[in-house]
Scaffold this motif. Sequence first.
Motif, PDB file in Angstrom:
ATOM      1  N   ARG A   3       0.643 -10.518   8.242  1.00 65.56           N
ATOM      2  CA  ARG A   3       0.574  -9.543   8.623  1.00 65.56           C
ATOM      3  C   ARG A   3       0.816  -9.213   6.997  1.00 65.56           C
ATOM      4  NH1 ARG A   3       4.809  -7.040  12.479  1.00 65.56           N
ATOM      5  NH2 ARG A   3       4.074  -5.219  12.194  1.00 65.56           N
ATOM      6  N   GLN A   4       0.669  -7.703   6.742  1.00 69.61           N
ATOM      7  CA  GLN A   4       0.286  -7.492   5.321  1.00 69.61           C
ATOM      8  C   GLN A   4       1.402  -6.759   5.181  1.00 69.61           C
ATOM      9  OE1 GLN A   4      -2.994  -5.143   4.610  1.00 69.61           O
ATOM     10  NE2 GLN A   4      -2.455  -3.822   2.078  1.00 69.61           N
ATOM     11  N   SER A   5       2.385  -6.174   5.718  1.00 67.67           N
ATOM     12  CA  SER A   5       3.251  -5.304   5.343  1.00 67.67           C
ATOM     13  C   SER A   5       4.210  -6.742   4.941  1.00 67.67           C
ATOM     14  CB  SER A   5       3.856  -4.815   6.742  1.00 67.67           C
ATOM     15  OG  SER A   5       3.966  -5.224   7.763  1.00 67.67           O
ATOM     16  N   MET A   6       4.502  -7.424   5.109  1.00 63.97           N
ATOM     17  CA  MET A   6       5.077  -9.024   5.054  1.00 63.97           C
ATOM     18  C   MET A   6       5.295  -8.828   3.887  1.00 63.97           C
ATOM     19  SD  MET A   6       6.849  -8.903   7.790  1.00 63.97           S
ATOM     20  CE  MET A   6       8.481  -9.964   7.013  1.00 63.97           C
ATOM     21  N   LEU A   7       3.846  -8.705   3.071  1.00 67.32           N
ATOM     22  CA  LEU A   7       3.761  -9.677   1.335  1.00 67.32           C
ATOM     23  C   LEU A   7       3.619  -8.413   1.057  1.00 67.32           C
ATOM     24  CD1 LEU A   7       1.922 -11.516  -0.087  1.00 67.32           C
ATOM     25  CD2 LEU A   7       0.323  -9.698  -0.005  1.00 67.32           C
ATOM     26  N   VAL A   8       3.530  -6.945   1.519  1.00 71.56           N
ATOM     27  CA  VAL A   8       4.489  -6.289   0.455  1.00 71.56           C
ATOM     28  C   VAL A   8       6.276  -5.572   0.694  1.00 71.56           C
ATOM     29  CG1 VAL A   8       3.800  -3.812   0.627  1.00 71.56           C
ATOM     30  CG2 VAL A   8       2.067  -5.033   0.923  1.00 71.56           C
ATOM     31  N   LEU A   9       6.236  -6.360   2.014  1.00 67.53           N
ATOM     32  CA  LEU A   9       7.390  -6.229   1.823  1.00 67.53           C
ATOM     33  C   LEU A   9       8.089  -7.201   0.549  1.00 67.53           C
ATOM     34  CD1 LEU A   9      10.271  -4.678   2.852  1.00 67.53           C
ATOM     35  CD2 LEU A   9      10.519  -7.131   5.240  1.00 67.53           C
ATOM     36  N   SER A  10       8.044  -8.316   0.433  1.00 62.38           N
ATOM     37  CA  SER A  10       8.592  -9.402  -0.452  1.00 62.38           C
ATOM     38  C   SER A  10       7.987  -9.300  -1.890  1.00 62.38           C
ATOM     39  CB  SER A  10       8.208 -10.554   0.071  1.00 62.38           C
ATOM     40  OG  SER A  10       6.346 -11.307  -0.153  1.00 62.38           O
ATOM     41  N   ILE A  11       6.999  -8.457  -1.765  1.00 55.47           N
ATOM     42  CA  ILE A  11       6.497  -8.372  -3.522  1.00 55.47           C
ATOM     43  C   ILE A  11       7.593  -6.853  -3.651  1.00 55.47           C
ATOM     44  CG2 ILE A  11       4.774  -5.820  -4.841  1.00 55.47           C
ATOM     45  CD1 ILE A  11       2.599  -8.263  -3.180  1.00 55.47           C
ATOM     46  N   GLY A  12       8.144  -5.932  -2.603  1.00 52.63           N
ATOM     47  CA  GLY A  12       9.115  -4.895  -2.989  1.00 52.63           C
ATOM     48  C   GLY A  12      10.465  -5.696  -3.696  1.00 52.63           C
ATOM     49  N   PHE A  13      10.763  -6.165  -2.560  1.00 55.25           N
ATOM     50  CA  PHE A  13      12.182  -7.572  -3.363  1.00 55.25           C
ATOM     51  C   PHE A  13      12.006  -7.872  -4.156  1.00 55.25           C
ATOM     52  CE2 PHE A  13      13.297  -6.434   1.798  1.00 55.25           C
ATOM     53  CZ  PHE A  13      14.458  -5.444   1.424  1.00 55.25           C
TER      54      PHE A  13
ATOM     55  N   TYR B 295       6.342   1.248   1.898  1.00 56.20           N
ATOM     56  CA  TYR B 295       5.212   1.465   2.583  1.00 56.20           C
ATOM     57  C   TYR B 295       5.135   0.189   3.310  1.00 56.20           C
ATOM     58  CZ  TYR B 295      -0.225   0.873   3.183  1.00 56.20           C
ATOM     59  OH  TYR B 295      -0.875   0.117   3.294  1.00 56.20           O
ATOM     60  N   SER B 296       5.520  -1.088   3.381  1.00 57.94           N
ATOM     61  CA  SER B 296       6.368  -1.560   4.360  1.00 57.94           C
ATOM     62  C   SER B 296       5.857  -1.700   5.647  1.00 57.94           C
ATOM     63  CB  SER B 296       6.226  -3.184   3.827  1.00 57.94           C
ATOM     64  OG  SER B 296       7.538  -2.739   3.508  1.00 57.94           O
ATOM     65  N   VAL B 297       7.037  -0.500   5.150  1.00 62.15           N
ATOM     66  CA  VAL B 297       7.890  -0.375   6.642  1.00 62.15           C
ATOM     67  C   VAL B 297       6.721   1.125   7.499  1.00 62.15           C
ATOM     68  CG1 VAL B 297       9.906   1.226   7.540  1.00 62.15           C
ATOM     69  CG2 VAL B 297      10.353  -1.012   6.184  1.00 62.15           C
ATOM     70  N   THR B 298       6.686   1.671   6.301  1.00 62.73           N
ATOM     71  CA  THR B 298       5.703   2.492   6.931  1.00 62.73           C
ATOM     72  C   THR B 298       4.346   2.681   7.465  1.00 62.73           C
ATOM     73  OG1 THR B 298       5.724   3.783   5.421  1.00 62.73           O
ATOM     74  CG2 THR B 298       7.343   4.028   6.597  1.00 62.73           C
ATOM     75  N   GLY B 299       3.805   2.172   6.632  1.00 63.45           N
ATOM     76  CA  GLY B 299       2.170   1.868   6.505  1.00 63.45           C
ATOM     77  C   GLY B 299       1.800   1.300   7.237  1.00 63.45           C
ATOM     78  N   GLY B 300       0.262   1.336   7.483  1.00 66.32           N
ATOM     79  CA  GLY B 300      -0.080   0.926   9.350  1.00 66.32           C
ATOM     80  C   GLY B 300      -0.672  -0.574   8.633  1.00 66.32           C
ATOM     81  N   ASP B 301      -0.924  -1.141   9.864  1.00 62.35           N
ATOM     82  CA  ASP B 301      -1.984  -2.854   9.035  1.00 62.35           C
ATOM     83  C   ASP B 301      -2.871  -2.485   9.575  1.00 62.35           C
ATOM     84  OD1 ASP B 301       0.041  -4.745   7.944  1.00 62.35           O
ATOM     85  OD2 ASP B 301       1.349  -5.208  10.000  1.00 62.35           O
TER      86      ASP B 301
END
Length: 63
Positions: A5-15, A57-63
């Motif tokens: 899932r791309q959202s998990m990658l984006v979340l980890s980048i954000g943190f 974006y990781s929470v609201t963005g679509g996969d």
Amino acid sequence: MQTNRQSMLVLSIGFSILVAATIATTFSAFLYDFENSRMLLTVNYGVSTIGYLFVIYSVTGGD
């Protein structure tokens, strides 16, 4: 556990950006003896905002 899932990658980048901003600001404050603290905080808030945008974006963005 691995995920595609791309959202998990984006979340980890954000943190990672948030943590890096905090550590860099603290390190810079001690390195420059707390001079020009307004500039340090401005840069910290700017970089933190970018990190928060990744998290949002990781929470609201679509996969």
